[in-house]
Design an enzyme around this catalytic site. Structure first.
Site, PDB file in Angstrom:
ATOM      1  N   LEU A 128       0.982  -1.322   0.108  1.00  0.00           N
ATOM      2  CA  LEU A 128       0.107   0.088   0.159  1.00  0.00           C
ATOM      3  C   LEU A 128       0.879   1.110   0.044  1.00  0.00           C
ATOM      4  CD1 LEU A 128      -2.587   1.368   0.503  1.00  0.00           C
ATOM      5  CD2 LEU A 128      -2.540   1.158   2.787  1.00  0.00           C
ATOM      6  N   GLU A 366       1.680  -0.372   9.851  1.00  0.00           N
ATOM      7  CA  GLU A 366       0.357  -0.652   9.699  1.00  0.00           C
ATOM      8  C   GLU A 366      -0.380   0.585  10.580  1.00  0.00           C
ATOM      9  OE1 GLU A 366      -1.330  -4.450  10.088  1.00  0.00           O
ATOM     10  OE2 GLU A 366       0.746  -5.266   9.484  1.00  0.00           O
TER      11      GLU A 366
END
Length: 383
Positions: A128, A366
């Site tokens: 991502l 994260e």
């Protein structure tokens, strides 16, 4: 995913023991060697696959272990107690790549990839983040342009766990407009696809045995059948995947904190000053009391988030709280552990300096602690 049955206490104890035995036998003897040389032990991961540690949440029908989040938290925690790097790689493989395919893949995609990932024959990556977009994923520059039945992808992903060694990657790319949360899509891309290559490997403070690298796409042609879900669903899918991912980072943080704490208790009972073990000094014993209390609270938050996840209930707030709190506790506890060890804590002869270095990543990866606060604030202000 619905057929995964939560374990009872006896089963959970057995799973804990098997993860603990595995970590002591196959990881502990090599921890410092891998850390110093930044060696990513790929053979270890193939072996972990045989034990079911790489398909923890994958149903048995796809050759996974078919476990729930409580078992998953336990496995990551036990591995991280011995080595944060290996714990991190296990978390990224399970929670991000494998879970994304499990959660959003077609039956055909699941049949193709999950058995390979769950058995550890293949290692998974998930992309991502980009060089200029970390928390601000909406501005991603990695773009997929439709060309008949294919998409042509150009751009770079960075800070990717298994960016070099991963056999398959789930990659989130922009298929629409900038800043449009429905302008991103997820693709499964296999290593060896023309135009998909690995970039530089990062030289890191901690988590050094967990490979972190760039993934580069140059006119990489991917068939539409490799898309996960529909076009435009990539970002929304990612946010759901990160809910579960945050529980695994909380478990990773918990393992590192417990490892540092247990080393401190042991050391403080053995180390003598002024004619008695340092554990008998209030300055040390109070530190241990604080460490134990923070760990207990972090574990309860993590287990609560896992319970909600297993019940298929919304856990955005609880997962963010667990990740935020446990990761900060991991840093605090490992810092105190170095202090308890004194000068020895600053050397490579004792495990606490490595826990200290590894812990920091938990507050960043994260979703940073700041982003977790943002998520928590958004959730508490809804009511």
């Amino acid at each position: 995913m619905g057929h995964n049955v939560p374990a009872n206490d006896e089963q959970l104890a057995f799973i804990r023991q098997s993860a603990r035995d595995f970590a002591r036998t196959h990881i502990l003897p090599y921890v410092m060697e891998w850390d110093e040389s930044q060696h990513f032990p790929i053979d270890l991961f193939h072996k972990m696959g045989e034990f079911g540690f790489l398909g923890v949440l994958v149903p048995e029908s796809y050759q996974g272990a078919g476990f729930g989040y409580q078992e998953y938290i336990t496995i990551i925690e036990e591995i991280a107690k011995v080595c944060g790097s290996i714990g991190l790689s296990v978390a990224a493989h399970n929670s991000l790549c494998t879970n994304h395919i499990l959660s959003f893949g077609t039956e055909e995609q699941k049949q193709k990839y999950l058995p390979l990932l769950a058995t550890g024959q293949w290692i998974g990556a998930w992309g991502l983040t980009e060089p200029n977009t970390g928390s601000d994923a909406g501005r991603m520059q990695c773009v997929a342009v439709k060309d008949g039945d294919d998409y042509i992808i150009n751009g770079t992903k960075c800070w990717i766990t298994h960016g070099i060694s991963g056999n398959v990657a789930v990659v989130i790319v922009r298929t629409g407009e900038l800043l449009d949360s429905k302008g991103m899509s997820a693709f499964v891309i296999e290593r060896g696809t023309p135009g998909f290559k690995a970039g530089k490997k990062e030289n890191k403070l901690g988590m050094r045995a967990s490979e972190t690298a760039e993934m580069i796409f140059e006119d990489c042609r991917v068939h539409k059948s490799q898309m996960l879900g529909a076009e435009g669903e990539g970002f929304i899918q990612s946010m759901k995947i990160l809910d579960g991912g945050r529980i695994s980072i909380a478990a990773l943080s918990l393992g590192i904190a417990k490892g540092a704490y247990e080393a401190s208790v042991k050391y403080s009972k053995e180390r003598q000053q002024f004619g008695k073990p340092i554990a008998e000094f209030q300055g040390i014993s109070f530190k241990l009391a604080d460490m134990a209390t923070k760990i207990e609270a972090a574990e309860l938050l993590t287990r609560q988030a896992g319970q909600l996840k297993d019940a298929h209930l919304k856990c955005t707030k609880e997962a963010a709280m667990a990740k935020y709190y446990a990761s900060e506790v991991s840093v605090e506890v490992s810092t105190d552990a170095v202090q308890v060890h004194g000068g020895y804590g600053y050397t490579k002869d004792f495990p606490v300096e490595k826990f200290y270095r590894d812990a920091k990543l938990c507050t960043i990866g994260e979703g940073t602690s700041e982003i977790q606060k943002l998520v928590i604030a958004r959730e508490v202000l809804k009511g």
